[in-house]
Design a protein around this motif. Structure first.
Motif, short mmCIF file in Angstrom:
data_model
loop_
_atom_site.label_atom_id
_atom_site.label_comp_id
_atom_site.label_asym_id
_atom_site.label_seq_id
_atom_site.Cartn_x
_atom_site.Cartn_y
_atom_site.Cartn_z
N LYS A 127 10.06 101.98 93.66
CA LYS A 127 9.07 101.19 92.94
C LYS A 127 8.64 100.06 93.86
N ILE A 128 7.36 100.00 94.17
CA ILE A 128 6.86 98.97 95.07
C ILE A 128 6.57 97.71 94.28
N ILE A 129 7.23 96.63 94.68
CA ILE A 129 7.05 95.34 94.02
C ILE A 129 6.54 94.33 95.04
N GLY A 130 5.99 93.24 94.56
CA GLY A 130 5.46 92.21 95.44
C GLY A 130 6.46 91.10 95.70
N ARG A 131 6.04 90.11 96.47
CA ARG A 131 6.92 88.98 96.81
C ARG A 131 7.11 88.04 95.63
N ARG A 132 6.26 88.17 94.62
CA ARG A 132 6.38 87.41 93.37
C ARG A 132 6.05 88.37 92.23
N GLU A 133 6.88 88.35 91.21
CA GLU A 133 6.67 89.24 90.06
C GLU A 133 6.91 88.47 88.77
N GLN A 134 6.35 88.97 87.70
CA GLN A 134 6.61 88.40 86.38
C GLN A 134 7.71 89.20 85.70
N VAL A 135 8.66 88.48 85.11
CA VAL A 135 9.80 89.11 84.46
C VAL A 135 9.98 88.52 83.07
N ASP A 136 10.70 89.25 82.24
CA ASP A 136 11.04 88.78 80.90
C ASP A 136 12.55 88.65 80.80
N LEU A 137 13.00 87.61 80.10
CA LEU A 137 14.41 87.45 79.75
C LEU A 137 14.46 87.50 78.22
N PRO A 138 14.45 88.71 77.65
CA PRO A 138 14.27 88.88 76.21
C PRO A 138 15.39 88.29 75.35
N GLU A 139 16.60 88.24 75.87
CA GLU A 139 17.73 87.69 75.11
C GLU A 139 17.46 86.24 74.72
N TRP A 140 16.68 85.54 75.53
CA TRP A 140 16.41 84.12 75.32
C TRP A 140 14.96 83.83 74.96
N ASP A 141 14.17 84.86 74.70
CA ASP A 141 12.75 84.72 74.32
C ASP A 141 11.90 84.05 75.40
N PHE A 142 12.14 84.43 76.65
CA PHE A 142 11.29 83.99 77.76
C PHE A 142 10.55 85.20 78.30
N TYR A 143 9.23 85.10 78.36
CA TYR A 143 8.40 86.22 78.77
C TYR A 143 7.38 85.77 79.82
N GLY A 144 7.11 86.67 80.78
CA GLY A 144 6.11 86.40 81.80
C GLY A 144 6.49 85.28 82.76
N LEU A 145 7.78 85.13 83.05
CA LEU A 145 8.21 84.09 83.99
C LEU A 145 7.99 84.56 85.43
N ASP A 146 7.48 83.67 86.26
CA ASP A 146 7.31 83.99 87.67
C ASP A 146 8.66 83.97 88.37
N ALA A 147 8.93 85.04 89.11
CA ALA A 147 10.17 85.14 89.88
C ALA A 147 9.82 85.41 91.34
N LYS A 148 10.51 84.73 92.22
CA LYS A 148 10.35 84.98 93.65
C LYS A 148 11.27 86.12 94.02
N ILE A 149 10.74 87.11 94.70
CA ILE A 149 11.53 88.22 95.20
C ILE A 149 11.98 87.82 96.60
N ASP A 150 13.29 87.71 96.80
CA ASP A 150 13.81 87.17 98.05
C ASP A 150 14.83 88.13 98.66
N THR A 151 14.38 88.92 99.62
CA THR A 151 15.29 89.88 100.26
C THR A 151 16.28 89.18 101.19
N GLY A 152 16.07 87.90 101.46
CA GLY A 152 17.00 87.13 102.27
C GLY A 152 18.18 86.60 101.46
N ALA A 153 18.05 86.62 100.15
CA ALA A 153 19.12 86.14 99.26
C ALA A 153 19.91 87.33 98.73
N PHE A 154 21.22 87.22 98.74
CA PHE A 154 22.03 88.30 98.19
C PHE A 154 22.02 88.25 96.66
N THR A 155 22.29 87.09 96.09
CA THR A 155 22.37 86.97 94.64
C THR A 155 21.07 86.44 94.05
N SER A 156 20.91 86.63 92.78
CA SER A 156 19.78 86.09 92.04
C SER A 156 20.19 84.76 91.44
#
Length: 151
Positions: A7-36
């Motif tokens: 799945k090809i993703i970009g350097r920034r993507e929108q994600v949802d954290l449904p357990e906490w009712d957060f939707y469309g949050l901007d996330a930085k995709i960082d291949t230099g970081a091991f953990t989120s």
């Protein structure tokens, strides 16, 4: 693995954290970081039925998605993490669900103050291997574009 399964993703993507009712949050995709990692404040540990838990507020009050909800989760882990500025700090880790691209996944986040960072969420390699995802650094919001095309 067949490259058509990636799945090809970009350097920034929108994600949802449904357990906490957060939707469309901007996330930085960082291949230099091991953990989120996840930006939060007022982090406080406590015991619940003999187990170690943590409570915190996600995002800052100035963020458009802030909901002033104190979140409580069991502590999944605690370990040292080297931050982007090279300093090592002891961080708490929690697990939650994340809706990303076209699926729902379990993700492990370290909790930290990312208020000086542009994005409140950082998605690292450990999660990206679950996809399997490939990052196109020339693109942003690829998952949103894909959803729009399929609609």
């Amino acid at each position: 693995m067949n490259t058509s399964d990636l799945k090809i993703i970009g350097r920034r993507e929108q994600v949802d954290l449904p357990e906490w009712d957060f939707y469309g949050l901007d996330a930085k995709i960082d291949t230099g970081a091991f953990t989120s990692s996840l930006h939060c404040h007022d982090i406080e540990t406590f015991k619940k039925e003999g187990e170690n838990w943590i409570r915190f507020y996600l995002l800052d009050p100035e963020h458009e998605a802030y909901n002033d909800r104190k979140i409580e989760k069991p502590i999944y882990d605690q370990r040292e993490v080297k931050s982007s500025n090279g300093e090592t700090e002891l961080r708490y880790f929690i697990q939650t669900k994340i809706n990303f691209f076209d699926g729902s996944y379990t993700i492990e986040f370290s909790l930290t103050d990312r208020s000086a960072m542009k994005y409140p969420l950082l998605i690292g390699r450990k999660f990206l291997k679950k996809g399997p995802f490939i990052v196109d650094v020339t693109s942003t919001n690829s998952s949103k574009i894909k959803k729009t095309r399929e609609s």
